[in-house]
Design a protein around this motif. Structure first.
Motif, PDB file in Angstrom:
ATOM      1  N   ARG A 180      22.592 -16.708 -21.883  1.00 21.72           N
ATOM      2  CA  ARG A 180      22.003 -16.644 -20.625  1.00 21.72           C
ATOM      3  C   ARG A 180      22.623 -17.227 -19.602  1.00 21.72           C
ATOM      4  O   ARG A 180      22.157 -17.231 -18.236  1.00 21.72           O
ATOM      5  N   GLY A 181      23.625 -17.885 -19.838  1.00 22.98           N
ATOM      6  CA  GLY A 181      24.424 -18.440 -18.979  1.00 22.98           C
ATOM      7  C   GLY A 181      23.916 -19.823 -18.705  1.00 22.98           C
ATOM      8  O   GLY A 181      24.133 -20.414 -17.385  1.00 22.98           O
ATOM      9  N   VAL A 182      23.042 -20.476 -19.159  1.00 22.69           N
ATOM     10  CA  VAL A 182      22.563 -21.691 -19.097  1.00 22.69           C
ATOM     11  C   VAL A 182      22.861 -22.648 -20.149  1.00 22.69           C
ATOM     12  O   VAL A 182      22.841 -22.334 -21.284  1.00 22.69           O
ATOM     13  N   GLY A 183      22.584 -24.054 -19.743  1.00 26.63           N
ATOM     14  CA  GLY A 183      22.681 -25.014 -21.037  1.00 26.63           C
ATOM     15  C   GLY A 183      21.383 -24.822 -21.927  1.00 26.63           C
ATOM     16  O   GLY A 183      20.399 -24.165 -21.400  1.00 26.63           O
ATOM     17  N   LEU A 184      21.372 -25.655 -23.006  1.00 27.00           N
ATOM     18  CA  LEU A 184      20.294 -25.876 -23.710  1.00 27.00           C
ATOM     19  C   LEU A 184      19.054 -26.367 -23.184  1.00 27.00           C
ATOM     20  O   LEU A 184      17.881 -26.152 -23.292  1.00 27.00           O
ATOM     21  N   SER A 185      19.247 -27.460 -22.517  1.00 29.30           N
ATOM     22  CA  SER A 185      17.972 -28.014 -21.801  1.00 29.30           C
ATOM     23  C   SER A 185      17.283 -27.121 -20.793  1.00 29.30           C
ATOM     24  O   SER A 185      16.175 -27.240 -20.901  1.00 29.30           O
ATOM     25  N   THR A 186      17.914 -26.619 -19.974  1.00 33.65           N
ATOM     26  CA  THR A 186      17.875 -25.450 -19.054  1.00 33.65           C
ATOM     27  C   THR A 186      16.923 -24.595 -19.771  1.00 33.65           C
ATOM     28  O   THR A 186      15.934 -24.158 -19.407  1.00 33.65           O
ATOM     29  N   TYR A 187      17.550 -24.068 -20.873  1.00 35.21           N
ATOM     30  CA  TYR A 187      16.966 -23.218 -21.401  1.00 35.21           C
ATOM     31  C   TYR A 187      15.594 -23.317 -22.132  1.00 35.21           C
ATOM     32  O   TYR A 187      14.398 -22.514 -21.980  1.00 35.21           O
ATOM     33  N   LEU A 188      15.261 -24.670 -22.633  1.00 39.78           N
ATOM     34  CA  LEU A 188      14.266 -25.079 -23.191  1.00 39.78           C
ATOM     35  C   LEU A 188      13.513 -25.445 -22.113  1.00 39.78           C
ATOM     36  O   LEU A 188      11.920 -25.155 -22.198  1.00 39.78           O
ATOM     37  N   ARG A 189      13.612 -26.006 -21.055  1.00 36.30           N
ATOM     38  CA  ARG A 189      12.797 -26.217 -19.945  1.00 36.30           C
ATOM     39  C   ARG A 189      12.112 -24.862 -19.464  1.00 36.30           C
ATOM     40  O   ARG A 189      10.810 -24.620 -19.329  1.00 36.30           O
ATOM     41  N   ASP A 190      13.074 -23.794 -19.321  1.00 36.51           N
ATOM     42  CA  ASP A 190      12.301 -22.552 -18.896  1.00 36.51           C
ATOM     43  C   ASP A 190      11.339 -21.716 -20.018  1.00 36.51           C
ATOM     44  O   ASP A 190      10.492 -21.464 -19.677  1.00 36.51           O
ATOM     45  N   LEU A 191      11.691 -22.237 -21.348  1.00 38.35           N
ATOM     46  CA  LEU A 191      10.689 -21.645 -22.134  1.00 38.35           C
ATOM     47  C   LEU A 191       9.518 -22.185 -22.199  1.00 38.35           C
ATOM     48  O   LEU A 191       8.702 -21.569 -22.277  1.00 38.35           O
ATOM     49  N   MET A 245      10.074 -33.831 -10.424  1.00 33.80           N
ATOM     50  CA  MET A 245      10.629 -33.795 -11.798  1.00 33.80           C
ATOM     51  C   MET A 245       9.666 -34.996 -12.366  1.00 33.80           C
ATOM     52  O   MET A 245       9.634 -35.898 -12.109  1.00 33.80           O
ATOM     53  N   THR A 246       9.210 -34.692 -13.545  1.00 33.83           N
ATOM     54  CA  THR A 246       8.543 -35.671 -14.452  1.00 33.83           C
ATOM     55  C   THR A 246       9.234 -36.408 -15.357  1.00 33.83           C
ATOM     56  O   THR A 246      10.454 -36.064 -15.649  1.00 33.83           O
ATOM     57  N   ASP A 247       8.967 -37.185 -16.208  1.00 33.93           N
ATOM     58  CA  ASP A 247       9.597 -37.732 -17.098  1.00 33.93           C
ATOM     59  C   ASP A 247      10.051 -36.845 -18.179  1.00 33.93           C
ATOM     60  O   ASP A 247       9.492 -35.991 -18.592  1.00 33.93           O
ATOM     61  N   PRO A 248      11.400 -37.145 -18.831  1.00 34.74           N
ATOM     62  CA  PRO A 248      11.921 -36.344 -19.779  1.00 34.74           C
ATOM     63  C   PRO A 248      10.970 -36.348 -21.065  1.00 34.74           C
ATOM     64  O   PRO A 248      10.333 -37.265 -21.109  1.00 34.74           O
ATOM     65  N   VAL A 249      11.427 -35.163 -21.862  1.00 29.38           N
ATOM     66  CA  VAL A 249      10.845 -34.986 -23.137  1.00 29.38           C
ATOM     67  C   VAL A 249      11.681 -35.173 -24.101  1.00 29.38           C
ATOM     68  O   VAL A 249      12.838 -34.186 -24.215  1.00 29.38           O
ATOM     69  N   SER A 250      11.837 -35.817 -25.262  1.00 31.26           N
ATOM     70  CA  SER A 250      12.621 -35.648 -26.574  1.00 31.26           C
ATOM     71  C   SER A 250      12.351 -34.882 -27.371  1.00 31.26           C
ATOM     72  O   SER A 250      10.899 -35.100 -27.780  1.00 31.26           O
ATOM     73  N   VAL A 251      13.029 -33.740 -27.894  1.00 23.14           N
ATOM     74  CA  VAL A 251      12.528 -33.003 -29.146  1.00 23.14           C
ATOM     75  C   VAL A 251      13.631 -33.057 -30.054  1.00 23.14           C
ATOM     76  O   VAL A 251      14.794 -32.627 -29.980  1.00 23.14           O
ATOM     77  N   ARG A 252      12.968 -33.190 -31.517  1.00 24.66           N
ATOM     78  CA  ARG A 252      14.177 -32.981 -32.509  1.00 24.66           C
ATOM     79  C   ARG A 252      14.136 -31.994 -33.011  1.00 24.66           C
ATOM     80  O   ARG A 252      13.049 -31.267 -33.356  1.00 24.66           O
ATOM     81  N   LEU A 253      15.343 -31.119 -33.044  1.00 32.29           N
ATOM     82  CA  LEU A 253      15.486 -29.777 -33.602  1.00 32.29           C
ATOM     83  C   LEU A 253      16.485 -30.073 -34.902  1.00 32.29           C
ATOM     84  O   LEU A 253      17.486 -30.589 -34.697  1.00 32.29           O
ATOM     85  N   ASP A 254      16.062 -29.136 -35.734  1.00 26.21           N
ATOM     86  CA  ASP A 254      17.142 -28.908 -37.023  1.00 26.21           C
ATOM     87  C   ASP A 254      18.127 -28.163 -36.453  1.00 26.21           C
ATOM     88  O   ASP A 254      18.165 -27.683 -35.570  1.00 26.21           O
ATOM     89  N   ASP A 255      19.419 -28.429 -37.411  1.00 29.10           N
ATOM     90  CA  ASP A 255      20.455 -27.870 -36.894  1.00 29.10           C
ATOM     91  C   ASP A 255      20.686 -26.226 -36.754  1.00 29.10           C
ATOM     92  O   ASP A 255      21.140 -25.916 -35.830  1.00 29.10           O
TER      93      ASP A 255
END
Length: 82
Positions: A24-35, A1-11
């Motif tokens: 999909r039964g996953v957390g937001l971080s997992t979902y964003l990583r998959d996307l 795994m590489t360094d984490p990436v920080s992303v700012r999202l509006d509400d």
């Protein structure tokens, strides 16, 4: 795994993506990583297809490339490269 990436999202975007992740039964971080991984695969495939089109266009334009391709793709049993 590489360094984490920080992303700012509006509400609203965060809520929308969090809802999709939950469905999909996953957390937001997992979902964003998959996307992101899916998009990276799509971009790599698109780049390969574009390069293949460039090669095909070159073969079509260049007589020596056409001759090479015709000889190279001919089965060895009927006179092609071994």
């Amino acid at each position: 795994m590489t360094d984490p990436v920080s992303v700012r999202l509006d509400d609203d975007t965060r809520r929308t993506l969090a809802t999709a992740a939950k469905s999909r039964g996953v957390g937001l971080s997992t979902y964003l990583r998959d996307l992101a991984a899916d998009e990276a695969r799509r971009l790599r495939k698109a780049r390969i297809r574009a390069r293949s089109r460039d090669v095909a266009a070159h073969i079509e334009r260049d007589p020596s490339a056409r001759a090479f391709n015709a000889d190279w793709t001919k089965p060895a049993a009927i006179g092609g490269k071994k």
